[in-house]
Every structure is written in structure tokens, then in C-alpha cells.
Write a protein that holds these residues in place. Sequence first.
Motif, short mmCIF file in Angstrom:
data_model
loop_
_atom_site.label_atom_id
_atom_site.label_comp_id
_atom_site.label_asym_id
_atom_site.label_seq_id
_atom_site.Cartn_x
_atom_site.Cartn_y
_atom_site.Cartn_z
N LEU A 5 0.84 -1.20 0.00
CA LEU A 5 0.00 0.00 0.00
C LEU A 5 0.87 1.25 0.00
O LEU A 5 1.98 1.26 0.55
CB LEU A 5 -0.91 0.05 1.23
CG LEU A 5 -1.92 -1.06 1.46
CD1 LEU A 5 -2.84 -0.68 2.61
CD2 LEU A 5 -2.71 -1.36 0.21
N ARG A 6 0.35 2.31 -0.60
CA ARG A 6 1.02 3.61 -0.55
C ARG A 6 -0.04 4.69 -0.42
O ARG A 6 -1.05 4.66 -1.15
CB ARG A 6 1.85 3.81 -1.82
CG ARG A 6 2.83 4.97 -1.72
CD ARG A 6 3.84 4.94 -2.86
NE ARG A 6 4.82 6.01 -2.69
CZ ARG A 6 5.79 6.27 -3.55
NH1 ARG A 6 5.90 5.54 -4.67
NH2 ARG A 6 6.64 7.26 -3.33
N ILE A 7 0.17 5.64 0.49
CA ILE A 7 -0.78 6.73 0.73
C ILE A 7 -0.03 8.05 0.59
O ILE A 7 0.98 8.28 1.27
CB ILE A 7 -1.43 6.63 2.12
CG1 ILE A 7 -2.18 5.30 2.27
CG2 ILE A 7 -2.37 7.81 2.35
CD1 ILE A 7 -2.68 5.05 3.68
N THR A 35 -2.38 2.38 -4.45
CA THR A 35 -1.99 3.73 -4.04
C THR A 35 -3.23 4.60 -3.85
O THR A 35 -4.14 4.60 -4.69
CB THR A 35 -1.08 4.38 -5.10
OG1 THR A 35 0.08 3.55 -5.28
CG2 THR A 35 -0.63 5.77 -4.68
N LEU A 36 -3.24 5.35 -2.76
CA LEU A 36 -4.29 6.33 -2.47
C LEU A 36 -3.64 7.71 -2.42
O LEU A 36 -2.64 7.91 -1.73
CB LEU A 36 -4.96 6.02 -1.13
CG LEU A 36 -5.91 7.09 -0.57
CD1 LEU A 36 -7.15 7.23 -1.45
CD2 LEU A 36 -6.31 6.76 0.87
N CYS A 198 -10.15 13.19 5.11
CA CYS A 198 -8.94 12.47 4.70
C CYS A 198 -8.60 11.36 5.69
O CYS A 198 -8.26 10.24 5.28
CB CYS A 198 -7.77 13.44 4.58
SG CYS A 198 -7.83 14.51 3.11
N ILE A 202 -8.38 7.40 4.83
CA ILE A 202 -7.15 6.64 5.08
C ILE A 202 -7.44 5.43 5.96
O ILE A 202 -6.99 4.30 5.68
CB ILE A 202 -6.08 7.55 5.73
CG1 ILE A 202 -5.57 8.56 4.70
CG2 ILE A 202 -4.93 6.72 6.29
CD1 ILE A 202 -4.72 9.67 5.29
N PHE A 205 -9.32 2.85 3.93
CA PHE A 205 -8.42 2.24 2.95
C PHE A 205 -7.55 1.17 3.62
O PHE A 205 -7.44 0.03 3.12
CB PHE A 205 -7.55 3.35 2.34
CG PHE A 205 -6.57 2.91 1.29
CD1 PHE A 205 -6.98 2.55 0.03
CD2 PHE A 205 -5.20 2.91 1.57
CE1 PHE A 205 -6.07 2.19 -0.96
CE2 PHE A 205 -4.28 2.56 0.60
CZ PHE A 205 -4.71 2.19 -0.67
N CYS A 206 -6.95 1.52 4.77
CA CYS A 206 -6.09 0.57 5.48
C CYS A 206 -6.90 -0.61 6.01
O CYS A 206 -6.44 -1.77 5.97
CB CYS A 206 -5.36 1.28 6.62
SG CYS A 206 -4.12 2.48 6.07
N VAL A 215 1.87 7.70 5.97
CA VAL A 215 1.40 8.65 4.96
C VAL A 215 2.57 9.50 4.46
O VAL A 215 3.37 10.00 5.26
CB VAL A 215 0.29 9.56 5.55
CG1 VAL A 215 -0.11 10.63 4.54
CG2 VAL A 215 -0.91 8.73 5.97
#
Length: 336
Positions: A5-7, A35-36, A198, A202, A205-206, A215
Motif C-alpha cells: 500500500l502507498r498513501i 496507491t491512495l 482524509c 485513510i 483504505f487501510c 502517509v
Amino acid sequence: MQRKLRILISNVTNPWFNLATEDWIFHELEPDCQTLFLWRNTETVVIGHFQNPWVECKTDKMEEDGVYLARRQSGGGAVFHDLGNTNFTFLSPKEDYDQQANFQIIRHALKTLGIDAHLSGRNDMLVGEKKISGSAFKHKNDRCFHHGTLLVNANMSKLSDYLQPHPLKLAAKGIKSVRSRVANLVEFNPNVNHDIICQAIIASFCEYYGQDVAVEILDEAQLSQNPHLNKFYEKMADWHWRFGKTPEFTHQLETRFAWGIIDLRLNIEQAKIKEVTIFSDALDTQFIFALKEALLGQDYNLLTLTEVLQKLAQQNPAWKGYCADFIAFLKTEVKA
């Protein structure tokens, strides 16, 4: 297989930076992770890839008020962004791309804030009968992205200020926007803001992917440190991208001067004048011929057309009055 994952969160509100970051994410980041990207823009009209800015918005008023014009890579209609909008982008490997999962993440985030949103059609999320989010999509060989906007506390009065175009005689190709009944999320939870939204996205998403990840904060220093990102920024800021990518259209300009009637018809392609037709009863036919020749091939914007007419006035002092009249007329008709 569990994906990395990437934020990313942008602390920059310049829309050209944020749309450039989207392009950088889409074209340059590794495609094998989910990716977010979360971001917001200062006052901006964002048009779709195949839209005509002269048809969609009041480009002259936008320039006067310091409102940005941006053209995104994806399709869809024109939208107004300000700091009351929260924008989200999901980048996924093609084999793992799940549009419904992305919507589920956003809807779950809103649910944790006491807001019950549902899908409408392929692109929109509604609360009750009012639209609070719209989305657009893009696909490549090995990756896909889905981006959208959430109306958090946007200034709705600006929608009519900038998204209702002047009644120019434009016959345009391309996609026109369809307006919807919209609402801000603060109508359903007065405590929400960009940061709260936000954090909720997040967390959702996680939770969905069963991982926690640090982040990454993006700022303007990234431009100087990353030549690839800077390349995308320069493209987004360039006039030829924002206006020059406009599909073919025609503009008829008709008026009566003391020295004659002018009916000027311009065929514009990629924001350049490709064909000029002039009907006139003016006695000075040489001026009409010279005007037609001078306009052909020029960029369709007020500054360029003004310079063309000023040069004509210098070529022949007898045309100075004609050119001054025409420049004053163009200021009311050409909105970029």
C-alpha cells in the motif's frame, strides 16, 4: 497475494501541481501496489479531457478573479473545485482493479462520519437525492486509476459564477457537462472538514486492505527534486494543454461598425484558427483580405488576436481605426 500500500497527501492547493502528481502517479509509480492520493485545489474549474473551455465556463471572469483553469487526463464534465472539495485518487494494478472496492472505501469512510451515501449509475455518489461525489476513470496496460471529488463545504454560488458560459455563437464538438443537484457533506454532518474526511478515508483504505502504512506528504519541493513530476507540472500549466487540446469548434462573430458590417466565422481546431470566412459590406476590401490572411493559423486567444490587429494597423495607417474598433469588439467576444 497481499499488495503493498502507498498513501500520498498533497499539502499544495495548486491544481496544476495536483493534476501533475496524478499523472506522475499514473505513469511513473510502481504499478504493483495499491496507491491512495488525497488532495484539494484552490478555486479552479477542471474540465474533462475532451471538453471545450469556451463552452463550459466563463474564462474571462475566471482570469479576472484569479480562478485556475485545468484540464485533466480523464473524461467527464466540468467541475468547480475550491478548498471545500476533497479529491481522491486510487491507483491499482490492472489485475486487481476493483472500482466497487474504491467506492466501498469512500462510502465506509463517510459511514463512520454518520453520512449514508449510495451509488448512482457508474460515476456518482448521492446522499438522498443529492450528489456529493462524482468520479472518472482511466486505464493503461498494467494499471488503472479512479479519481473523484467529495463536496465537503464547497462554495456553491461559485458554480454559477464560473460554470455558466457566455452565450457566444459557438458550435462545438466534444462533450458538454450535465449539471446535477448537489449538496455539501456539512449539510449531513456539520463537523466534517477536509482533514477529518482524509483521515476517515485513510482509515477505511487501510482497514479494507488489512494493512497500516505511513502517509507520505507531498509539497512543492517535490518539483525541484523530481524532474519527472516537474515535466507533468509544466504540461498541466501550459496554455496549449488547457486550451489547445480543445476539440474542433466554430465561432461566429457578427457586429456592425460605422465603417461596415462584419460577419466573421472562425473554424478552430486544437485552439488554432484553421479556416476564416468573412462576410462584409465594408468599402475597404483590402482590409478584409488582409484581416482574413492575418487571422489564419493564429492561436485563438485575445492576446494573440489583439497583436495581429495591432500589426495590421502598423502596416497601413488607414486601417488604424478599423483595427481599434475590432480589438474593442473582440474583448467582449473572445474569452481567453
